[in-house]
Design a protein around this motif. Sequence first.
Motif, PDB file in Angstrom:
ATOM      1  N   THR A  74       0.835  -1.203   0.000  1.00 22.62           N
ATOM      2  CA  THR A  74       0.000   0.000   0.000  1.00 22.62           C
ATOM      3  C   THR A  74       0.865   1.247   0.000  1.00 22.62           C
ATOM      4  N   ALA A  75       0.289   2.336  -0.467  1.00 21.44           N
ATOM      5  CA  ALA A  75       0.998   3.617  -0.502  1.00 21.44           C
ATOM      6  C   ALA A  75      -0.022   4.741  -0.561  1.00 21.44           C
ATOM      7  N   ILE A  76       0.412   5.935  -0.212  1.00 20.37           N
ATOM      8  CA  ILE A  76      -0.410   7.138  -0.333  1.00 20.37           C
ATOM      9  C   ILE A  76       0.054   7.901  -1.568  1.00 20.37           C
ATOM     10  N   LYS A  77      -0.892   8.232  -2.431  1.00 22.94           N
ATOM     11  CA  LYS A  77      -0.567   8.950  -3.659  1.00 22.94           C
ATOM     12  C   LYS A  77      -1.169  10.345  -3.634  1.00 22.94           C
ATOM     13  N   MET A  78      -0.348  11.344  -3.931  1.00 23.56           N
ATOM     14  CA  MET A  78      -0.847  12.703  -4.085  1.00 23.56           C
ATOM     15  C   MET A  78      -1.532  12.799  -5.446  1.00 23.56           C
ATOM     16  N   VAL A  79      -2.731  13.370  -5.477  1.00 24.38           N
ATOM     17  CA  VAL A  79      -3.538  13.402  -6.689  1.00 24.38           C
ATOM     18  C   VAL A  79      -3.313  14.700  -7.465  1.00 24.38           C
ATOM     19  N   ASN A  80      -3.142  14.556  -8.770  1.00 24.63           N
ATOM     20  CA  ASN A  80      -3.053  15.715  -9.649  1.00 24.63           C
ATOM     21  C   ASN A  80      -4.383  16.465  -9.611  1.00 24.63           C
ATOM     22  N   PRO A  81      -4.384  17.760  -9.313  1.00 24.60           N
ATOM     23  CA  PRO A  81      -5.650  18.505  -9.219  1.00 24.60           C
ATOM     24  C   PRO A  81      -6.453  18.536 -10.509  1.00 24.60           C
TER      25      PRO A  81
ATOM     26  N   THR B 225      -3.584   0.469  -3.405  1.00 24.80           N
ATOM     27  CA  THR B 225      -3.317  -0.903  -2.973  1.00 24.80           C
ATOM     28  C   THR B 225      -2.886  -1.727  -4.176  1.00 24.80           C
ATOM     29  N   ALA B 226      -1.719  -2.340  -4.074  1.00 19.80           N
ATOM     30  CA  ALA B 226      -1.185  -3.148  -5.174  1.00 19.80           C
ATOM     31  C   ALA B 226      -0.925  -4.566  -4.695  1.00 19.80           C
TER      32      ALA B 226
ATOM     33  N   VAL C 110      -7.124   1.863  -7.041  1.00 20.26           N
ATOM     34  CA  VAL C 110      -6.920   3.295  -6.813  1.00 20.26           C
ATOM     35  C   VAL C 110      -8.284   3.967  -6.809  1.00 20.26           C
ATOM     36  N   TYR C 111      -8.716   4.403  -5.634  1.00 19.95           N
ATOM     37  CA  TYR C 111     -10.006   5.071  -5.457  1.00 19.95           C
ATOM     38  C   TYR C 111     -11.124   4.175  -5.989  1.00 19.95           C
ATOM     39  N   ARG C 112     -11.808   4.556  -7.064  1.00 18.98           N
ATOM     40  CA  ARG C 112     -12.921   3.764  -7.590  1.00 18.98           C
ATOM     41  C   ARG C 112     -12.517   2.884  -8.772  1.00 18.98           C
ATOM     42  N   THR C 113     -11.223   2.807  -9.070  1.00 15.86           N
ATOM     43  CA  THR C 113     -10.759   2.028 -10.217  1.00 15.86           C
ATOM     44  C   THR C 113      -9.970   0.807  -9.767  1.00 15.86           C
ATOM     45  N   THR C 114     -10.289  -0.334 -10.377  1.00 16.90           N
ATOM     46  CA  THR C 114      -9.559  -1.577 -10.124  1.00 16.90           C
ATOM     47  C   THR C 114      -9.002  -2.099 -11.438  1.00 16.90           C
ATOM     48  N   LEU C 115      -7.718  -2.435 -11.423  1.00 15.36           N
ATOM     49  CA  LEU C 115      -7.053  -3.057 -12.570  1.00 15.36           C
ATOM     50  C   LEU C 115      -6.669  -4.466 -12.167  1.00 15.36           C
ATOM     51  N   LEU C 116      -7.135  -5.453 -12.922  1.00 21.06           N
ATOM     52  CA  LEU C 116      -6.841  -6.846 -12.604  1.00 21.06           C
ATOM     53  C   LEU C 116      -6.253  -7.544 -13.821  1.00 21.06           C
ATOM     54  N   CYS C 117      -5.104  -8.173 -13.612  1.00 19.62           N
ATOM     55  CA  CYS C 117      -4.441  -8.882 -14.703  1.00 19.62           C
ATOM     56  C   CYS C 117      -5.217 -10.155 -15.029  1.00 19.62           C
ATOM     57  N   SER C 118      -5.606 -10.311 -16.281  1.00 16.30           N
ATOM     58  CA  SER C 118      -6.401 -11.462 -16.707  1.00 16.30           C
ATOM     59  C   SER C 118      -5.591 -12.478 -17.501  1.00 16.30           C
TER      60      SER C 118
END
Length: 294
Positions: free
Chosen positions: A151-158, A204-205, A232-240
Amino acid sequence: MKLFTLLFLLLFTTLIYSQNISGKAYYESKTTVDLDAFGGGREITPEMKNMIAERMKSMLEKTYILTFSNKESIYKEEEKLETGQGNPGFKMMMGSFTPGPQYKNIETNILVEENEFFGKQFLVKDTIQTLKWELGKESKTIGNYIVFKATAIKMVNPNDFSMARPRGGKRNAGDKGESEVKKDSTDIVDPMDEIEIPKEVVVTAWYTPQIPVGQGPGEYSGLPGLILELNVYRTTLLCSKIVMNPKESEKIEAPTKGKEVTREEYTKIVKEKTEEMRENFKGGRGGGRRFGGQ
């Protein structure tokens, strides 16, 4: 048992790290949208939600391909035929805030990103912003691979509107505050006043040391193994799907199309154009000037 597994994987990683590794990882991306939160206090029927969700499906569900080696990677969206559904103008606007092909070289710490912003092509050159990952003990399996949590904290581009959320959080019908202020039905409401971009989000990775490359989808990297899942927030990337060491490996090259700019310069361009759009909207002038004063 978990400790033994981790030690085995670390030993396995050490033994093969010096080998040349190449491959392709396919990721399914899904982003959820809270339609109720963006209803502006109006109730959205289930039928309307289904219609909106279906029209937005092509923007919220995508497939990406990461072509990688020990040192380099290129990440881009899989090309698909357009179905013709949805609002073309909305698609163009959202596409303007979505990165194009992204190239990373973890040896030289270079990131090159191709972006199209309202019809104009830019080539953004930057350094890789490695997050301060906190490695956890949790593990699970994805396909044939054992993955570990980080896990990590990411600063978001405005300017990252993919992170937009209702300003002040979701309001219920009984909430006070803005609901007490009566607005004339003819008032022009700036949609940008209704949303906000969070300053930071939790990332979360899930990575696998069985593929010992510090690569991952998009801008993400820096873990002791390929990232197979990312939240990341509302997006999930899953390797298929993963194809390791293909016989005909694709050459990994940085994109070259567009006007070369730094990350700071590109952020400024997006900010200025967004503010111009808001002013045009508030003034009721419609489209206003074209991009770049053309």
